[in-house]
Design a protein around this motif. Structure first.
Motif, short mmCIF file in Angstrom:
data_model
loop_
_atom_site.label_atom_id
_atom_site.label_comp_id
_atom_site.label_asym_id
_atom_site.label_seq_id
_atom_site.Cartn_x
_atom_site.Cartn_y
_atom_site.Cartn_z
N ALA A 188 0.84 -1.21 0.00
CA ALA A 188 0.00 0.00 0.00
C ALA A 188 0.87 1.26 0.00
N GLY A 189 1.93 1.24 0.81
CA GLY A 189 2.85 2.37 0.83
C GLY A 189 3.56 2.53 -0.50
N GLY A 190 3.94 1.41 -1.09
CA GLY A 190 4.60 1.45 -2.39
C GLY A 190 3.69 2.00 -3.47
N LYS A 191 2.43 1.65 -3.39
CA LYS A 191 1.45 2.16 -4.35
C LYS A 191 1.31 3.68 -4.23
N SER A 192 1.35 4.19 -3.00
CA SER A 192 1.12 5.62 -2.77
C SER A 192 2.29 6.49 -3.25
N ARG A 193 3.50 5.94 -3.28
CA ARG A 193 4.65 6.78 -3.64
C ARG A 193 5.24 6.48 -5.01
N ILE A 194 4.67 5.53 -5.73
CA ILE A 194 5.27 5.11 -6.99
C ILE A 194 5.27 6.23 -8.03
N GLY A 195 4.21 7.04 -8.07
CA GLY A 195 4.17 8.12 -9.04
C GLY A 195 5.26 9.14 -8.83
N TRP A 196 5.59 9.40 -7.57
CA TRP A 196 6.65 10.36 -7.25
C TRP A 196 8.01 9.80 -7.61
N VAL A 197 8.21 8.52 -7.35
CA VAL A 197 9.51 7.89 -7.62
C VAL A 197 9.80 7.84 -9.13
N LEU A 198 8.76 7.62 -9.91
CA LEU A 198 8.95 7.48 -11.37
C LEU A 198 8.84 8.82 -12.08
N ARG A 199 9.54 9.82 -11.56
CA ARG A 199 9.55 11.12 -12.23
C ARG A 199 10.43 11.07 -13.49
N GLN A 200 11.37 10.14 -13.53
CA GLN A 200 12.23 9.95 -14.69
C GLN A 200 12.00 8.54 -15.24
N THR A 206 -2.95 -7.04 -1.25
CA THR A 206 -1.55 -7.13 -1.70
C THR A 206 -1.49 -7.30 -3.21
N ARG A 207 -2.32 -8.19 -3.72
CA ARG A 207 -2.36 -8.44 -5.16
C ARG A 207 -2.77 -7.17 -5.92
N GLN A 208 -3.78 -6.49 -5.42
CA GLN A 208 -4.27 -5.28 -6.07
C GLN A 208 -3.22 -4.17 -6.05
N ASN A 209 -2.53 -4.02 -4.94
CA ASN A 209 -1.51 -2.97 -4.83
C ASN A 209 -0.33 -3.23 -5.75
N LEU A 210 0.12 -4.46 -5.79
CA LEU A 210 1.24 -4.80 -6.69
C LEU A 210 0.85 -4.57 -8.14
N GLN A 211 -0.38 -4.92 -8.48
CA GLN A 211 -0.86 -4.69 -9.84
C GLN A 211 -0.89 -3.19 -10.16
N ALA A 212 -1.35 -2.39 -9.21
CA ALA A 212 -1.42 -0.95 -9.41
C ALA A 212 -0.02 -0.36 -9.62
N ILE A 213 0.96 -0.86 -8.88
CA ILE A 213 2.34 -0.38 -9.05
C ILE A 213 2.84 -0.70 -10.45
N MET A 214 2.60 -1.92 -10.90
CA MET A 214 3.06 -2.31 -12.24
C MET A 214 2.31 -1.53 -13.33
N ASP A 215 1.04 -1.25 -13.10
CA ASP A 215 0.28 -0.45 -14.06
C ASP A 215 0.89 0.95 -14.19
N THR A 216 1.31 1.51 -13.07
CA THR A 216 1.93 2.85 -13.09
C THR A 216 3.25 2.82 -13.83
N VAL A 217 4.02 1.76 -13.63
CA VAL A 217 5.29 1.63 -14.35
C VAL A 217 5.04 1.57 -15.85
N ARG A 218 4.06 0.80 -16.26
CA ARG A 218 3.72 0.69 -17.69
C ARG A 218 3.29 2.03 -18.26
N LEU A 219 2.61 2.80 -17.45
CA LEU A 219 2.14 4.12 -17.89
C LEU A 219 3.29 5.11 -18.01
#
Length: 237
Positions: A105-117, A140-153
């Motif tokens: 959940a924490g990883g999901k919340s900060r992933i957009g900030w981390v992927l500035r580059q 857990t499954r939903q959060n990990l999926q959301a993180i990977m979706d953000t990476v793809r985006l």
């Protein structure tokens, strides 16, 4: 033999000579200019080809295991991976975005900030704290999926490497089994590269772990780095 010429004829000859010299001089100048114009792009192309290519980023995104809890930063497995990359002269740089105590959940919340580059390779190591706390696996499954979706985006061309985890059966054997299986499930669904078990040959071995029995010692991190490297090396072009 004498050669006679009146003043009018002499003037005509001199004028013609000056005209020829002027035309020749202009032609010579144009040729030089054209040569420079032709050579300029070639020189620029050469300078561009000689310039070192910008290094691509391998981003490690995880919890205290990635952050290197209890060891020096240079002893954590992401730093050891960085040394392997440098020793081979590969055109990548390693960024450690591990955060101790991080949940999915924490990883999901900060992933957009981390992927500035943009990143070339994204190594996702999260979920262990969810399992140790007995958090709902659906979350857990939903959060990990959301993180990977953000990476793809954010970085559509990035290769995602998912680090699999296992937990003791403290929360029940069914929970532990489902927890172990969700990483392969998500890797298959997202066409990600799977590290079957990040702590292979380290987890549960006292001499390779700190007194808490969870976090690897420097020797343990070396083994983890080798486990990760076996999967990561073929990914690095």
């Amino acid at each position: 033999m004498k050669f006679c010429m009146n003043s009018k004829s002499l003037h005509s000859v001199i004028s013609g000579l000056l005209l020829v010299l002027t035309v020749w001089g202009c032609g010579s100048s144009d040729t030089k200019t054209n040569d420079n114009a032709t050579n300029a792009p070639t020189q620029q192309a050469k300078e561009k080809s000689d310039a070192p290519a910008k290094k691509q980023t391998v981003l490690f995104y995880g919890n205290s295991l990635t952050a290197g809890y209890g060891v020096e930063p240079a002893q954590a497995f992401p730093a050891l991976i960085g040394k392997k990359i440098d020793s081979l002269g590969l055109n990548y740089t390693v960024v450690n975005a591990g955060l101790s105590g991080e949940t999915t959940a924490g990883g999901k919340s900060r992933i957009g900030w981390v992927l500035r580059q943009p990143v070339a390779v994204f190594v996702l190591e999260l979920g262990g704290n969810d399992g140790l706390r007995g958090l709902p696996l659906a979350d857990t499954r939903q959060n990990l999926q959301a993180i990977m979706d953000t990476v793809r985006l954010k970085s559509p061309q990035a290769t995602i490497v998912l680090a699999g985890m296992q937990i003791p059966p403290n929360m029940g054997t069914s929970y532990a089994k489902e927890f172990r299986g969700l990483f392969k499930e998500l890797a298959d669904k997202n066409k990600a590269v799977l590290i079957p078990f990040l702590l292979e040959n380290v987890g549960g071995i006292p001499k390779l772990n700190q007194p808490d029995g969870i976090h690897p010692t420097p020797a343990g991190h070396k083994i983890v780095a080798n486990t990760v490297w076996q999967v990561l090396r073929p990914v690095l072009k």
